[in-house]
Scaffold this active site. Sequence first.
Site, PDB file in Angstrom:
ATOM      1  N   GLY A 228       0.826  -1.204   0.000  1.00 24.94           N
ATOM      2  CA  GLY A 228       0.000   0.000   0.000  1.00 24.94           C
ATOM      3  C   GLY A 228       0.854   1.244   0.000  1.00 24.94           C
ATOM      4  CB  SER A 232      -2.690   2.848   1.844  1.00 20.24           C
ATOM      5  OG  SER A 232      -1.779   1.888   2.376  1.00 20.24           O
ATOM      6  N   GLY A 233      -3.481   2.488   5.080  1.00 22.96           N
ATOM      7  CA  GLY A 233      -4.097   1.540   6.009  1.00 22.96           C
ATOM      8  C   GLY A 233      -3.470   0.161   5.940  1.00 22.96           C
ATOM      9  CB  THR A 253      12.437  -3.264   9.447  1.00 24.52           C
ATOM     10  OG1 THR A 253      11.394  -2.507   8.794  1.00 24.52           O
ATOM     11  CG2 THR A 253      12.084  -4.737   9.426  1.00 24.52           C
ATOM     12  CG  HIS A 270       2.749   1.503  13.902  1.00 21.42           C
ATOM     13  ND1 HIS A 270       2.865   0.557  12.929  1.00 21.42           N
ATOM     14  CD2 HIS A 270       2.488   2.668  13.264  1.00 21.42           C
ATOM     15  CE1 HIS A 270       2.692   1.107  11.746  1.00 21.42           C
ATOM     16  NE2 HIS A 270       2.479   2.399  11.919  1.00 21.42           N
ATOM     17  NE  ARG A 271       7.303   0.705  20.719  1.00 24.68           N
ATOM     18  CZ  ARG A 271       8.381   1.338  21.113  1.00 24.68           C
ATOM     19  NH1 ARG A 271       8.293   2.427  21.865  1.00 24.68           N
ATOM     20  NH2 ARG A 271       9.582   0.894  20.762  1.00 24.68           N
ATOM     21  NE  ARG A 274       3.351  -2.684  17.303  1.00 23.36           N
ATOM     22  CZ  ARG A 274       4.579  -2.241  17.527  1.00 23.36           C
ATOM     23  NH1 ARG A 274       5.253  -2.691  18.578  1.00 23.36           N
ATOM     24  NH2 ARG A 274       5.132  -1.353  16.733  1.00 23.36           N
TER      25      ARG A 274
END
Length: 399
Positions: A228, A232-233, A253, A270-271, A274
Site C-alpha cells: 500500500g 493507505s491503512g 525494521t 503503532h504500539r 497492538r
Amino acid sequence: MELTLLGTGAPAGLPRPECPCAACATALGERARAATALLVDGTLLLDLTPGAAFAAARAGHSLGGVRQVLLSHPHDGPALEVPAGLPQPGRVPDGRELALLTGHRVRAVPMDAPGTGYAVTGPAGQRLLYLPPGAAPAGLDENDGAYHMVLLDVVGRPDALARLRAAGAVDPTTDVIAVHLDHDVPPGPELDRRLAAAGARAVPDGTTLDVGVYEDVPDVPRRTLVLGGARSGKSVEAERRMESFPDVLYVATGGTRGGDSEWAQRVSAHRERRPGSWRTVETCDLVPLLAEEGPPLLVDCLSLWLTDAMDAVNAWDDAEWSGGGERALRARVEELVAAVRGTRRTLVAVSNEVGSGIVPATASGRRYRDELGRLNAAFAGECEHVLLVVAGQALALRG
C-alpha cells in the site's frame, strides 16, 4: 451433533433498525441476520430471540422438541415472549454443569464481560463452545483440549479467539463460526475475507451444521504480503490479520531514530494498536527469524529493510553500486526470499508500493524505487496471499 443457526447477528440484528450506514443498507437477503440463537439437536436452544419459532420453521425445524432454553447474555428491551410449549429460559451459574436427559452436557464458562459461555458435549462426544456477544473467556482449563466447533464474536473480540488458541481450545481442525455479526465490517466478500484470515467463517441464518465435520474449515495462509501507499491503512490491515492469534512477534525494521519526534509519534501509534500479548523486536536481520520455529511474525516493513540493506552496500554511491554494491544487494534479497520460501512460521509482511507515483528527481531515489519494486515482486512470488490496500480497502491480488 447437529447445530442449526436460527440467527447469526448482533442482539439488534443486521441491519439495525433505522440505521442508515452502508453495511446496514446492503444487508439484504441472506446477508440480513437476526439476533444469534442456536438450536442443538432440536432439543437445546441457546438464546431465545424474537421470531425464533418462525426462524426454526424456515430452517425446516420445530421448537416442539426443545427441553432446555439457556440465555448467554442480558437481553435489553421488553421481556421476551416465550412461545407456547417452550420451557422458561434460564442461565447456568459459572463453572456449573447441566446434564440433560437427552445425553447432552452443558457447562457454563465464565466470561470477562456480562454473560455466560456454554460448552456443550453431545451424546456421541462432539464438543462445541458458544460465547456471548462482546465477551472472551475469563479462564480456560488447558487440559480440556480442542473443541470441534466454536461460535463467537470474531469481529468484535478477535482477542477471544487468540485466548482460545493459546489455551489449546481451538486448533487447525476447529470449525470457527462467526456470530453476533454487526455492522462493524461490511457484509459479503469483505467480511468473508477478514474472517478467513482469522481461520473463521460466517454462514447465513438457517444453516444447519454437523459438529465435527471439518471440510469447510478455512486454511490460514502461511505467508501474506500487504502492499500500500503512504497512510493507505496497510499496517492496520496487517495487524488486523493477526489479532486472533496469540504471542505474535512484531518485527519493527525502522529502529528508534533518536531525536526524530515525528517518527517517535508514528512508533507510539503503532504500539498502542497492538494487543498486549504481542512482543516486539527491532531488527532488520529477518533471515534467522524466518528459519526459527515460533509464533507468527508480523514484519513492518520491507521498505525500511531495503533501506538498511542498501545502506549496508553503500548503494547510494554510483561507483560503489556498479563496483559490487548491486551484486551484494541482489544476494541479500535472494537470501531473504529463500528464507520466506522455506519458513514454517505464519508470516504477514508489510511493504510500500511506490512505483505508481511521481518519478523521483534523483538517481538514488529512482534506484530505491526500482529495487523496492523488485523486492516486492520477488517476495510476493513466495506468498499465498498478496493484498493491495487503497484508501483503507484491501484488494486481493493473490489468494
